[in-house]
Motif scaffolding. Structure first.
Motif, PDB file in Angstrom:
ATOM      1  N   ILE A 108       0.832  -1.203   0.000  1.00  0.00           N
ATOM      2  CA  ILE A 108       0.000   0.000   0.000  1.00  0.00           C
ATOM      3  C   ILE A 108       0.871   1.259   0.000  1.00  0.00           C
ATOM      4  N   LYS A 109       0.604   2.140  -0.952  1.00  0.00           N
ATOM      5  CA  LYS A 109       1.271   3.450  -1.015  1.00  0.00           C
ATOM      6  C   LYS A 109       0.201   4.516  -1.194  1.00  0.00           C
ATOM      7  N   SER A 110       0.549   5.760  -0.867  1.00  0.00           N
ATOM      8  CA  SER A 110      -0.400   6.852  -1.000  1.00  0.00           C
ATOM      9  C   SER A 110       0.269   8.049  -1.655  1.00  0.00           C
ATOM     10  N   SER A 111      -0.510   8.773  -2.462  1.00  0.00           N
ATOM     11  CA  SER A 111      -0.009   9.989  -3.102  1.00  0.00           C
ATOM     12  C   SER A 111      -0.245  11.223  -2.230  1.00  0.00           C
ATOM     13  N   VAL A 112      -1.030  11.066  -1.152  1.00  0.00           N
ATOM     14  CA  VAL A 112      -1.272  12.161  -0.208  1.00  0.00           C
ATOM     15  C   VAL A 112      -0.033  12.300   0.680  1.00  0.00           C
ATOM     16  N   PRO A 113       0.613  13.483   0.710  1.00  0.00           N
ATOM     17  CA  PRO A 113       1.885  13.652   1.424  1.00  0.00           C
ATOM     18  C   PRO A 113       1.890  13.148   2.869  1.00  0.00           C
ATOM     19  N   ILE A 114       0.860  13.512   3.654  1.00  0.00           N
ATOM     20  CA  ILE A 114       0.826  13.105   5.068  1.00  0.00           C
ATOM     21  C   ILE A 114       0.716  11.590   5.184  1.00  0.00           C
ATOM     22  N   LEU A 115      -0.217  11.004   4.433  1.00  0.00           N
ATOM     23  CA  LEU A 115      -0.395   9.547   4.473  1.00  0.00           C
ATOM     24  C   LEU A 115       0.808   8.827   3.911  1.00  0.00           C
ATOM     25  N   SER A 116       1.403   9.391   2.873  1.00  0.00           N
ATOM     26  CA  SER A 116       2.568   8.773   2.250  1.00  0.00           C
ATOM     27  C   SER A 116       3.718   8.648   3.250  1.00  0.00           C
ATOM     28  N   GLY A 117       3.976   9.729   3.992  1.00  0.00           N
ATOM     29  CA  GLY A 117       5.037   9.700   4.994  1.00  0.00           C
ATOM     30  C   GLY A 117       4.729   8.736   6.128  1.00  0.00           C
ATOM     31  N   PHE A 118       3.457   8.712   6.556  1.00  0.00           N
ATOM     32  CA  PHE A 118       3.042   7.822   7.642  1.00  0.00           C
ATOM     33  C   PHE A 118       3.206   6.353   7.231  1.00  0.00           C
ATOM     34  N   MET A 119       2.731   6.003   6.024  1.00  0.00           N
ATOM     35  CA  MET A 119       2.838   4.631   5.541  1.00  0.00           C
ATOM     36  C   MET A 119       4.292   4.227   5.324  1.00  0.00           C
ATOM     37  N   ALA A 120       5.101   5.158   4.827  1.00  0.00           N
ATOM     38  CA  ALA A 120       6.519   4.868   4.600  1.00  0.00           C
ATOM     39  C   ALA A 120       7.222   4.552   5.915  1.00  0.00           C
ATOM     40  N   ASN A 121       6.885   5.302   6.984  1.00  0.00           N
ATOM     41  CA  ASN A 121       7.479   5.040   8.300  1.00  0.00           C
ATOM     42  C   ASN A 121       7.074   3.677   8.842  1.00  0.00           C
ATOM     43  N   LEU A 122       5.809   3.318   8.671  1.00  0.00           N
ATOM     44  CA  LEU A 122       5.323   2.027   9.164  1.00  0.00           C
ATOM     45  C   LEU A 122       5.974   0.853   8.442  1.00  0.00           C
ATOM     46  N   GLN A 123       6.401   1.083   7.204  1.00  0.00           N
ATOM     47  CA  GLN A 123       6.980   0.002   6.417  1.00  0.00           C
ATOM     48  C   GLN A 123       8.500  -0.090   6.530  1.00  0.00           C
ATOM     49  N   THR A 124       9.091   0.737   7.381  1.00  0.00           N
ATOM     50  CA  THR A 124      10.518   0.595   7.657  1.00  0.00           C
ATOM     51  C   THR A 124      10.728  -0.639   8.535  1.00  0.00           C
ATOM     52  N   ILE A 125      11.921  -1.187   8.500  1.00  0.00           N
ATOM     53  CA  ILE A 125      12.215  -2.410   9.248  1.00  0.00           C
ATOM     54  C   ILE A 125      11.989  -2.205  10.748  1.00  0.00           C
ATOM     55  N   LYS A 126      12.402  -1.020  11.249  1.00  0.00           N
ATOM     56  CA  LYS A 126      12.258  -0.733  12.677  1.00  0.00           C
ATOM     57  C   LYS A 126      10.804  -0.786  13.111  1.00  0.00           C
ATOM     58  N   TRP A 127       9.937  -0.093  12.369  1.00  0.00           N
ATOM     59  CA  TRP A 127       8.523  -0.058  12.726  1.00  0.00           C
ATOM     60  C   TRP A 127       7.836  -1.378  12.430  1.00  0.00           C
ATOM     61  N   PHE A 128       8.238  -2.066  11.375  1.00  0.00           N
ATOM     62  CA  PHE A 128       7.598  -3.344  11.046  1.00  0.00           C
ATOM     63  C   PHE A 128       7.850  -4.378  12.135  1.00  0.00           C
ATOM     64  N   ARG A 129       9.043  -4.356  12.723  1.00  0.00           N
ATOM     65  CA  ARG A 129       9.334  -5.270  13.835  1.00  0.00           C
ATOM     66  C   ARG A 129       8.430  -4.971  15.028  1.00  0.00           C
ATOM     67  N   ARG A 130       8.260  -3.693  15.331  1.00  0.00           N
ATOM     68  CA  ARG A 130       7.371  -3.312  16.433  1.00  0.00           C
ATOM     69  C   ARG A 130       5.930  -3.752  16.161  1.00  0.00           C
ATOM     70  N   LEU A 131       5.478  -3.514  14.923  1.00  0.00           N
ATOM     71  CA  LEU A 131       4.111  -3.900  14.563  1.00  0.00           C
ATOM     72  C   LEU A 131       3.931  -5.416  14.609  1.00  0.00           C
ATOM     73  N   THR A 132       4.975  -6.162  14.248  1.00  0.00           N
ATOM     74  CA  THR A 132       4.903  -7.631  14.304  1.00  0.00           C
ATOM     75  C   THR A 132       4.687  -8.103  15.733  1.00  0.00           C
ATOM     76  N   ILE A 133       5.438  -7.535  16.662  1.00  0.00           N
ATOM     77  CA  ILE A 133       5.298  -7.903  18.074  1.00  0.00           C
ATOM     78  C   ILE A 133       3.905  -7.532  18.585  1.00  0.00           C
TER      79      ILE A 133
END
Length: 414
Positions: A108-133
């Motif tokens: 999932i990607k978004s062309s809306v700047p705020i959502l795009s940045g939020f989704m990009a952060n969630l898909q980083t390895i650091k955040w994905f590990r947290r979300l997995t836990i």
């Protein structure tokens, strides 16, 4: 990101279904179908979901045999007055689960700047590990909560032939379907987490313990509402997840047993010891899987035998009555996706379905990576073939995931 959204949706759906099972109603809470509609609408407007769907449909490839199959079902349902598949079931069981599978395995990607940045952060390895836990804790915690609701926090009752006389079983299949999809989602998330881990040996050992625990809890929860079909999915998914996640030679090598093997055996023995200590009266023979002690094996289960008798008694007659187009008005249906497609949708429906399935599975298992999808494909497909009508929710979740799948030569995961 997409798979986490669908995990939340299925867990919410399982919670609503549990209310139906216990109380016969959900009260003032909105249904899960309402929220998946809102989610899809939001993603169509603010993300690349609509673009991905349009690109998939407009490309000339064998994937669109599934779209033709879905159109064929829709025409049969709408114009056949005697159809046993309602328009509501068409939307809920087929359409909703197809979209859930497609969203789950879409980046999932978004062309809306705020959502795009939020989704990009969630898909980083650091955040994905947290979300997995977080997802793992929520999934297992909710299953334990369901057990406490069904059996007053005593898991002994799951294995002691406890009769659920006070519980409405009208919605146990919906509950089982939601939990099955949620289990597949959380295992897929864990596999992707494991691949991104820097400390492989430690992460792999933890993964073994976590997946063994969550499979046991999910198994207990599903058997508590008498769901055999879902159990038949989660156990092979667990085994395949271990197979695809651990590198070759992790447990054994030509030189002999490795230290990881001893650690794994020790971990499993501790798990069994804890089960024996805290649930001393455990008796697996009393599970519904074995007819509460009446059957000596799964294959002599009355539920399995009834399905076999329906196939032996009605399949050939239904097939010969309408071999080309099928008859969607048959009320005595085959508990098999392939056989029910043939009897209700005919040779035309069977060909459209099989061309899509065979071509996508051939591409999937010949391409590198994509372990998360490989783990769930065979168990869901196999169980649908031996026990489910073709509108079964997890089957259409898989159809959506396979429709989204396109081989990636780089071998990157989903």
């Amino acid at each position: 990101m997409g798979i986490i959204i669908i995990l939340i949706y299925t867990l919410y759906g399982s919670f609503i279904s549990s209310l139906y099972i216990l109380e016969g109603e959900k009260g003032e809470i909105r249904s899960a179908d309402f929220y998946i509609f809102v989610i899809v609408l939001f993603l169509l407007v603010f993300s690349n979901l609509g673009k991905n769907l349009i690109q998939s449909v407009t490309k000339r490839n064998k994937k669109n045999f599934l779209i033709l199959f879905m159109l064929y079902i829709s025409i049969k349902v709408v114009f056949d007055v005697g159809s046993i598949v309602s328009i509501g079931a068409l939307v809920k069981d087929i359409g909703t689960n197809f979209l859930a599978g497609f969203i789950a395995f879409t980046l999932i990607k978004s062309s809306v700047p705020i959502l795009s940045g939020f989704m990009a952060n969630l898909q980083t390895i650091k955040w994905f590990r947290r979300l997995t836990i977080i997802c793992t804790i929520i999934f297992n915690g909710l299953n334990i909560y369901f057990l406490s609701m069904f059996f007053g926090i005593s898991m002994i009752d799951v294995f002691s032939g406890f009769q659920i006389s006070s519980i409405s079983n009208d919605y146990y299949q919906d509950f089982g379907d939601y939990i099955t999809i949620a289990y597949c989602c959380v295992v897929a998330i864990q596999i992707m987490f494991l691949k991104s881990s820097k400390h492989k040996n430690f992460a792999q050992l933890i993964f073994l313990g976590v997946i063994a625990f969550q499979t046991f809890i999910t198994f207990s929860c599903l058997q508590s509402v008498m769901s055999n079909k879902s159990v038949a999915v989660i156990v092979p998914v667990c085994l395949l997840a271990i197979y695809y996640s651990l590198p070759k030679g992790w447990l054994f090598s030509r030189k002999g047993i490795k230290i990881n093997t001893l650690r794994s055996v020790f971990l499993i023995l501790i798990a069994f010891l804890l089960v024996y200590i805290y649930i001393p009266e455990i008796d697996p023979s009393n599970l519904r899987l074995l007819d509460y002690g009446e059957s000596s094996s799964f294959f002599t289960n009355s539920s399995v035998q009834s399905r076999i008798s329906i196939i032996e008694g009605s399949f050939m007659q239904q097939f010969l009555n309408a071999p080309l187009f099928g008859d969607i008005s048959y009320t005595t249906y085959m508990h098999s996706s392939l056989l029910s497609i043939q009897t209700h949708l005919g040779i035309i429906g069977s060909l459209l379905f099989l061309i899509f399935i065979v071509s996508q599975m051939f591409k999937l298992y010949r391409s590198p990576g994509n372990e998360a999808l490989k783990v769930i494909t065979l168990p869901i497909l196999f169980v649908s073939i031996i026990s489910s009508f073709f509108t079964w929710g997890p089957l259409w979740f898989l159809m959506g995931a396979l429709y989204e799948f396109t081989p990636k030569p780089t071998g990157k995961d989903l």
